[in-house]
Enzyme design. Structure first.
Site, short mmCIF file in Angstrom:
data_model
loop_
_atom_site.label_atom_id
_atom_site.label_comp_id
_atom_site.label_asym_id
_atom_site.label_seq_id
_atom_site.Cartn_x
_atom_site.Cartn_y
_atom_site.Cartn_z
N CYS A 3 0.36 -9.56 11.04
CA CYS A 3 1.26 -8.45 11.40
C CYS A 3 2.69 -8.80 11.04
O CYS A 3 3.60 -8.07 11.30
CB CYS A 3 1.16 -8.18 12.90
SG CYS A 3 1.72 -9.59 13.83
N ARG B 36 -0.18 -3.58 8.62
CA ARG B 36 -1.37 -4.04 7.87
C ARG B 36 -2.62 -3.25 8.27
O ARG B 36 -3.61 -3.79 8.71
CB ARG B 36 -1.60 -5.54 8.04
CG ARG B 36 -0.42 -6.43 7.71
CD ARG B 36 0.06 -6.39 6.28
NE ARG B 36 -0.82 -6.90 5.27
CZ ARG B 36 -0.86 -8.18 4.90
NH1 ARG B 36 -0.15 -9.05 5.53
NH2 ARG B 36 -1.66 -8.57 3.93
N ARG C 137 -0.26 -22.22 4.07
CA ARG C 137 -1.33 -21.24 3.83
C ARG C 137 -1.46 -20.93 2.35
O ARG C 137 -2.53 -20.62 1.86
CB ARG C 137 -1.03 -19.94 4.59
CG ARG C 137 -1.22 -20.04 6.10
CD ARG C 137 -1.08 -18.69 6.74
NE ARG C 137 -1.89 -17.71 6.02
CZ ARG C 137 -1.76 -16.39 6.17
NH1 ARG C 137 -0.83 -15.92 6.99
NH2 ARG C 137 -2.52 -15.55 5.50
N LYS D 202 -4.41 -18.44 -4.85
CA LYS D 202 -4.93 -18.15 -3.49
C LYS D 202 -5.54 -16.75 -3.44
O LYS D 202 -6.65 -16.57 -2.97
CB LYS D 202 -3.79 -18.23 -2.49
CG LYS D 202 -4.13 -17.67 -1.10
CD LYS D 202 -2.99 -17.78 -0.12
CE LYS D 202 -2.06 -16.61 -0.19
NZ LYS D 202 -2.49 -15.41 0.53
N ASN D 203 -4.83 -15.77 -3.99
CA ASN D 203 -5.26 -14.38 -3.83
C ASN D 203 -6.37 -13.99 -4.78
O ASN D 203 -6.86 -12.87 -4.73
CB ASN D 203 -4.06 -13.44 -3.95
CG ASN D 203 -3.12 -13.60 -2.77
OD1 ASN D 203 -3.48 -14.24 -1.78
ND2 ASN D 203 -1.93 -13.06 -2.87
N ASP E 21 5.20 -10.23 -3.45
CA ASP E 21 5.07 -11.63 -3.01
C ASP E 21 6.15 -12.52 -3.59
O ASP E 21 6.19 -13.71 -3.27
CB ASP E 21 3.69 -12.19 -3.40
CG ASP E 21 2.59 -11.54 -2.59
OD1 ASP E 21 1.42 -11.72 -2.95
OD2 ASP E 21 2.91 -10.82 -1.63
C1 EPZ Z 1 -2.89 -8.54 -0.94
O1 EPZ Z 1 -2.78 -8.12 0.40
C2 EPZ Z 1 -2.35 -9.97 -0.98
N1 EPZ Z 1 -3.16 -10.82 -0.10
C3 EPZ Z 1 -0.90 -9.97 -0.49
O2 EPZ Z 1 -0.41 -11.32 -0.63
C4 EPZ Z 1 -0.08 -9.06 -1.40
O3 EPZ Z 1 1.26 -9.02 -0.92
C5 EPZ Z 1 -0.69 -7.65 -1.40
O4 EPZ Z 1 -2.07 -7.72 -1.80
C6 EPZ Z 1 0.05 -6.72 -2.35
O5 EPZ Z 1 0.02 -7.24 -3.65
C7 EPZ Z 1 -4.34 -11.29 -0.55
O6 EPZ Z 1 -4.77 -10.99 -1.66
C8 EPZ Z 1 -5.08 -12.21 0.37
P1 EPZ Z 1 -2.65 -4.14 0.07
P2 EPZ Z 1 -3.48 -6.73 0.89
O7 EPZ Z 1 -3.92 -3.70 0.70
O8 EPZ Z 1 -4.76 -6.56 0.19
C9 EPZ Z 1 -0.95 -0.81 3.00
C10 EPZ Z 1 0.59 -13.31 0.08
O9 EPZ Z 1 1.74 -13.60 0.41
N2 EPZ Z 1 -2.35 -0.56 3.34
O10 EPZ Z 1 -2.44 -3.93 -1.39
O11 EPZ Z 1 -3.48 -6.73 2.36
C11 EPZ Z 1 -0.48 -2.17 3.53
O12 EPZ Z 1 -0.10 -2.07 4.89
C12 EPZ Z 1 -0.04 -12.03 0.56
O13 EPZ Z 1 -0.13 -14.02 -0.68
C13 EPZ Z 1 -2.66 0.54 4.15
O14 EPZ Z 1 -1.79 1.28 4.57
O15 EPZ Z 1 -2.42 -5.70 0.35
C14 EPZ Z 1 0.67 -2.50 2.62
O16 EPZ Z 1 1.82 -1.84 3.09
C15 EPZ Z 1 0.90 -11.23 1.46
N3 EPZ Z 1 -3.96 0.76 4.48
C16 EPZ Z 1 0.24 -1.90 1.28
O17 EPZ Z 1 -0.79 -0.94 1.58
C17 EPZ Z 1 -4.98 -0.05 4.02
O18 EPZ Z 1 -6.16 0.22 4.33
C18 EPZ Z 1 -0.33 -2.93 0.31
O19 EPZ Z 1 -1.44 -3.52 0.93
C19 EPZ Z 1 -4.64 -1.14 3.20
C20 EPZ Z 1 -3.33 -1.38 2.86
#
Ligand code: EPZ
Length: 414
Positions: free
Chosen positions: A114, A119, A393, A22-23, A302
């Protein structure tokens, strides 16, 4: 989506096959708007998040067809840069980099999701601003204006989505982009392989520095999406809770290093053949000790909920530390209802499990939902899992697949 009815303590025995990630497929689909030709994607999973993303592509003017596990996209007709749907889907934010790259404009909903915490997208915004794209958000919508150009971009945190957005904005931008503190997840490498198949010039994917040399135009391509490492890990946790053994095909060992280490500590017997992992559960699950989630190649966030569910089936105490998201312990009240003792403080949870009993359970997010199914497989008696729309999802047919290897699980809408 119908509730799942699960009767626990049925050991698993059989073969499961891991499908496309998916990701990986979600950012790849967003990247299709940059293509100058037709794209054929193989090994695409039928998930609701994939359907949402195809809906967004169609509303942008692309032609799409989903046949079996193959998706054909013709982006020639794409003439819109406003994304309406996808507000409740985090990965719609990947259209920010792709649309800015193609049109020099983008309007899209601020990502939902959220359930795991705030996020925010501040890292995305700072990165694209460094590339000359002006990005504003009012909390509901994101507005981007300006064509990206090559730049030096340093991420404050190796955000997966922000890394993907920089790459998508940079591949057809004039000049070179040097991205540092980039995310190293395998899904980033898959996106870069896909873009390179269309003619992009990207070096260093998988490391923390990625260099993208902008090219004038990308062509079409045919590409096979990588297997889903989180689905593989979820199957491994399911057999740990239920007992028995599984053969899991299309698993990629380097993607599952930390998961293998943790489950081996819990007593799993794990062996690998080409592209296949065999896992046999112990008679009684031992403690994994302390598990800390981290960015790749650390233990994947995850999989945190799924391992917590396995620990709820163990009489030995374990500690889970969630370092990536600020509220990813939504399964705790549900596992307590099944008889697990869990004490939380901030990002730490002390899990003291044992003999779980079935209960009425409510999924609150995708991986938490899978975790509740795992706990129900290891519990005495019957559980009802509601909120299975979250599970759909990211899992093609979790109930059907587990039933095919001996679990007593049925979905009420069947
Ligand atoms: C991706 O989410 C994945 N989703 C998530 O999988 C996965 O948990 C995550 O990466 C971490 O590996 C998809 O690929 C669609 P991040 P993403 O930006 O890109 C903070 C699942 O279950 N952050 O690496 O949103 C954020 O709040 C999903 O398949 C900021 O603060 O993850 C989080 O605490 C859930 N500011 C951390 O960084 C930003 O601008 C990691 O987020 C962006 C992120």
């Amino acid at each position: 989506m119908g509730d799942y009815i699960v009767r626990g303590k049925n050991p698993l025995d059989g073969k499961l096959k891991v499908y496309g990630a998916k990701n990986a497929v979600l950012p790849i689909l967003a990247g299709c708007v940059l293509s100058g030709g037709t794209v054929l994607l193989k090994n695409c999973p039928r998930l609701t998040d994939v359907s949402y993303t195809l809906d967004i592509l169609r509303r942008l003017g692309c032609k799409t067809a989903f046949d079996g596990e193959e998706i054909l996209i013709n982006p020639a007709g794409a003439d819109l840069w406003t994304v309406e749907a996808g507000g409740d889907m985090r990965s719609s934010v990947n259209f920010l980099g792709a649309l800015a790259g193609r049109f020099g404009r983008a309007v899209l909903p601020a990502p939902g999701g959220c359930r795991l915490g705030r996020r925010p997208i501040d890292i995305h915004i700072r990165a694209l601003k460094a590339m000359g794209v002006d990005v504003e958000t009012d909390g509901e919508m994101i507005y981007a204006q300006g064509r990206p150009h090559g730049a030096e971009v340093q991420l404050d945190f190796p955000s997966v989505g922000a890394t993907e957005n920089v790459i998508l904005a940079a591949v057809t931008a004039p000049g070179s982009t040097v991205l540092t503190n980039a995310a190293r997840e395998p899904e980033i490498c898959d996106l870069c392989r896909f873009l390179s198949a269309m003619g992009a010039k990207i070096h260093g994917a998988g490391g923390d520095m990625i260099i993208i040399e902008g090219v004038g135009q990308l062509g079409g391509c045919e590409y096979t999406v990588m297997p889903d490492r989180i689905v593989a890990a979820t199957y491994m946790c399911a057999v740990m809770a239920a007992g028995g053994r599984l053969e899991i095909e299309n698993a990629v060992r380097p993607h599952l290093g930390e998961v293998e280490r943790v489950l081996t500590r819990c007593g799993a017997e794990i062996s690998w053949a080409s592209g296949r992992v065999d896992i046999r559960a112990p008679k009684s699950v031992r403690s994994c000790g302390t598990v800390r989630t981290g960015v790749y190649p650390g233990f994947p966030t995850d999989c945190q909920s799924q391992v917590m569910a396995v620990m709820a089936c163990s009489a030995e105490p374990a500690i889970m530390i969630e370092n990536i998201f600020e509220s990813r312990f939504k399964t705790v009240p549900e596992l307590r209802r099944m008889g697990a003792e869990i004490y939380c403080s901030g990002r730490r949870a002390l899990v003291r499990g044992g003999e779980l009993h079935g209960a009425g359970l409510r999924a609150m997010d995708l991986r938490g939902g899978a975790a509740l199914v795992i706990a129900a497989l290891g519990a005495e008696g019957e559980s009802r899992v509601s909120g299975t729309g979250f599970i759909a999802r990211g899992y093609r047919d979790l109930a059907g697949e587990l039933a095919s290897v001996g679990a007593d699980i049925v979905s009420e809408d069947r």
